[in-house]
Design a protein around this motif. Sequence first.
Motif, mmCIF file in Angstrom:
data_model
loop_
_atom_site.group_PDB
_atom_site.id
_atom_site.type_symbol
_atom_site.label_atom_id
_atom_site.label_comp_id
_atom_site.label_asym_id
_atom_site.label_seq_id
_atom_site.Cartn_x
_atom_site.Cartn_y
_atom_site.Cartn_z
ATOM 1 N N TRP A 86 0.805 -1.212 0.000
ATOM 2 C CA TRP A 86 0.000 0.000 0.000
ATOM 3 C C TRP A 86 0.843 1.268 0.000
ATOM 4 O O TRP A 86 0.391 2.317 -0.414
ATOM 5 N N ALA A 87 2.093 1.173 0.446
ATOM 6 C CA ALA A 87 2.941 2.364 0.524
ATOM 7 C C ALA A 87 3.802 2.549 -0.724
ATOM 8 O O ALA A 87 4.486 3.562 -0.843
ATOM 9 N N ARG A 88 3.774 1.625 -1.623
ATOM 10 C CA ARG A 88 4.604 1.707 -2.834
ATOM 11 C C ARG A 88 4.073 2.767 -3.794
ATOM 12 O O ARG A 88 2.897 3.128 -3.744
ATOM 13 N N PRO A 89 4.931 3.265 -4.700
ATOM 14 C CA PRO A 89 4.461 4.207 -5.717
ATOM 15 C C PRO A 89 3.291 3.617 -6.500
ATOM 16 O O PRO A 89 3.288 2.433 -6.819
ATOM 17 N N GLY A 90 2.294 4.446 -6.741
ATOM 18 C CA GLY A 90 1.105 4.000 -7.439
ATOM 19 C C GLY A 90 0.060 3.400 -6.511
ATOM 20 O O GLY A 90 -1.011 3.009 -6.945
ATOM 21 N N GLY A 91 0.368 3.362 -5.214
ATOM 22 C CA GLY A 91 -0.542 2.779 -4.232
ATOM 23 C C GLY A 91 -1.697 3.709 -3.884
ATOM 24 O O GLY A 91 -1.833 4.818 -4.419
ATOM 25 N N ALA A 92 -2.501 3.252 -2.969
ATOM 26 C CA ALA A 92 -3.728 3.948 -2.591
ATOM 27 C C ALA A 92 -3.493 5.346 -2.032
ATOM 28 O O ALA A 92 -4.365 6.211 -2.139
ATOM 29 N N PHE A 93 -2.317 5.579 -1.453
ATOM 30 C CA PHE A 93 -2.080 6.863 -0.797
ATOM 31 C C PHE A 93 -1.322 7.869 -1.657
ATOM 32 O O PHE A 93 -1.044 8.988 -1.205
ATOM 33 N N ASP A 94 -0.990 7.505 -2.873
ATOM 34 C CA ASP A 94 -0.280 8.429 -3.773
ATOM 35 C C ASP A 94 -0.973 9.784 -3.933
ATOM 36 O O ASP A 94 -0.298 10.810 -3.927
ATOM 37 N N SER A 101 -5.613 15.896 -7.405
ATOM 38 C CA SER A 101 -4.514 14.930 -7.385
ATOM 39 C C SER A 101 -4.975 13.573 -7.909
ATOM 40 O O SER A 101 -4.257 12.914 -8.666
ATOM 41 N N GLU A 102 -6.176 13.160 -7.521
ATOM 42 C CA GLU A 102 -6.711 11.875 -8.007
ATOM 43 C C GLU A 102 -6.933 11.929 -9.513
ATOM 44 O O GLU A 102 -6.686 10.931 -10.203
ATOM 45 N N ALA A 103 -7.368 13.063 -10.027
ATOM 46 C CA ALA A 103 -7.603 13.191 -11.460
ATOM 47 C C ALA A 103 -6.295 13.084 -12.255
ATOM 48 O O ALA A 103 -6.288 12.566 -13.367
ATOM 49 N N ARG A 104 -5.192 13.555 -11.662
ATOM 50 C CA ARG A 104 -3.890 13.478 -12.327
ATOM 51 C C ARG A 104 -3.314 12.070 -12.288
ATOM 52 O O ARG A 104 -2.492 11.719 -13.118
ATOM 53 N N PRO A 125 0.884 15.010 -2.842
ATOM 54 C CA PRO A 125 0.959 16.453 -3.118
ATOM 55 C C PRO A 125 0.358 17.320 -2.007
ATOM 56 O O PRO A 125 0.811 18.444 -1.780
ATOM 57 N N ILE A 126 -0.621 16.788 -1.300
ATOM 58 C CA ILE A 126 -1.233 17.537 -0.196
ATOM 59 C C ILE A 126 -0.271 17.617 0.980
ATOM 60 O O ILE A 126 -0.016 18.692 1.521
ATOM 61 N N ALA A 127 0.291 16.492 1.359
ATOM 62 C CA ALA A 127 1.240 16.457 2.476
ATOM 63 C C ALA A 127 2.544 17.160 2.129
ATOM 64 O O ALA A 127 3.213 17.706 3.003
ATOM 65 N N ALA A 128 2.891 17.171 0.844
ATOM 66 C CA ALA A 128 4.173 17.745 0.415
ATOM 67 C C ALA A 128 4.237 19.254 0.603
ATOM 68 O O ALA A 128 5.315 19.831 0.521
ATOM 69 N N LYS A 129 3.126 19.880 0.904
ATOM 70 C CA LYS A 129 3.158 21.306 1.202
ATOM 71 C C LYS A 129 3.573 21.563 2.648
ATOM 72 O O LYS A 129 3.778 22.692 3.050
ATOM 73 N N ALA A 130 3.711 20.471 3.418
ATOM 74 C CA ALA A 130 4.155 20.582 4.814
ATOM 75 C C ALA A 130 5.391 19.732 5.089
ATOM 76 O O ALA A 130 6.109 19.983 6.049
ATOM 77 N N VAL A 131 5.630 18.727 4.263
ATOM 78 C CA VAL A 131 6.751 17.798 4.418
ATOM 79 C C VAL A 131 7.415 17.683 3.049
ATOM 80 O O VAL A 131 6.721 17.661 2.037
ATOM 81 N N ASP A 177 -10.749 22.886 1.105
ATOM 82 C CA ASP A 177 -9.622 23.161 0.212
ATOM 83 C C ASP A 177 -8.774 21.900 0.016
ATOM 84 O O ASP A 177 -8.339 21.607 -1.099
ATOM 85 N N LEU A 178 -8.539 21.172 1.100
ATOM 86 C CA LEU A 178 -7.770 19.934 0.986
ATOM 87 C C LEU A 178 -8.530 18.892 0.175
ATOM 88 O O LEU A 178 -7.933 18.153 -0.605
ATOM 89 N N GLN A 179 -9.841 18.845 0.335
ATOM 90 C CA GLN A 179 -10.645 17.919 -0.458
ATOM 91 C C GLN A 179 -10.559 18.255 -1.950
ATOM 92 O O GLN A 179 -10.460 17.352 -2.784
ATOM 93 N N ALA A 180 -10.583 19.535 -2.270
ATOM 94 C CA ALA A 180 -10.456 19.957 -3.665
ATOM 95 C C ALA A 180 -9.080 19.575 -4.212
ATOM 96 O O ALA A 180 -8.962 19.096 -5.346
ATOM 97 N N GLU A 181 -8.035 19.774 -3.404
ATOM 98 C CA GLU A 181 -6.688 19.375 -3.815
ATOM 99 C C GLU A 181 -6.616 17.871 -4.047
ATOM 100 O O GLU A 181 -5.982 17.412 -4.985
ATOM 101 N N LEU A 182 -7.273 17.105 -3.189
ATOM 102 C CA LEU A 182 -7.272 15.653 -3.325
ATOM 103 C C LEU A 182 -7.971 15.228 -4.618
ATOM 104 O O LEU A 182 -7.480 14.362 -5.340
ATOM 105 N N ARG A 183 -9.100 15.850 -4.922
ATOM 106 C CA ARG A 183 -9.791 15.531 -6.181
ATOM 107 C C ARG A 183 -8.909 15.819 -7.376
ATOM 108 O O ARG A 183 -8.837 15.035 -8.326
#
Length: 72
Positions: free
Chosen positions: A2-10, A68-71, A14-20, A60-66
């Motif tokens: 689940w943590a690998r690239p392309g996994g469920a949390f990918d 990110s999922e579209a990309r 981009p959302i977390a990367a604005k803080a980490v 705002d985070l939900q919009a960012e997630l949508r």
Amino acid sequence: HWARPGGAFDPLIPIAAKAVEEDWLRDLQTGESQHAMSFWSLLNYGVWKRLMIDQVPVEDLQAELRESEARS
């Protein structure tokens, strides 16, 4: 896996990367399986920090997630 690239949390990266740093997250994704929990922790911290410390509205985070999922 689940943590690998392309996994469920990918889409959250981009959302977390604005803080980490995104490089940290990506490095943890491609490392040994023992890094999966560190990836999970940093991902959670990034989202939490944006919500609680930076006070970004959840909508705002939900919009960012949508976006990110579209990309993905």
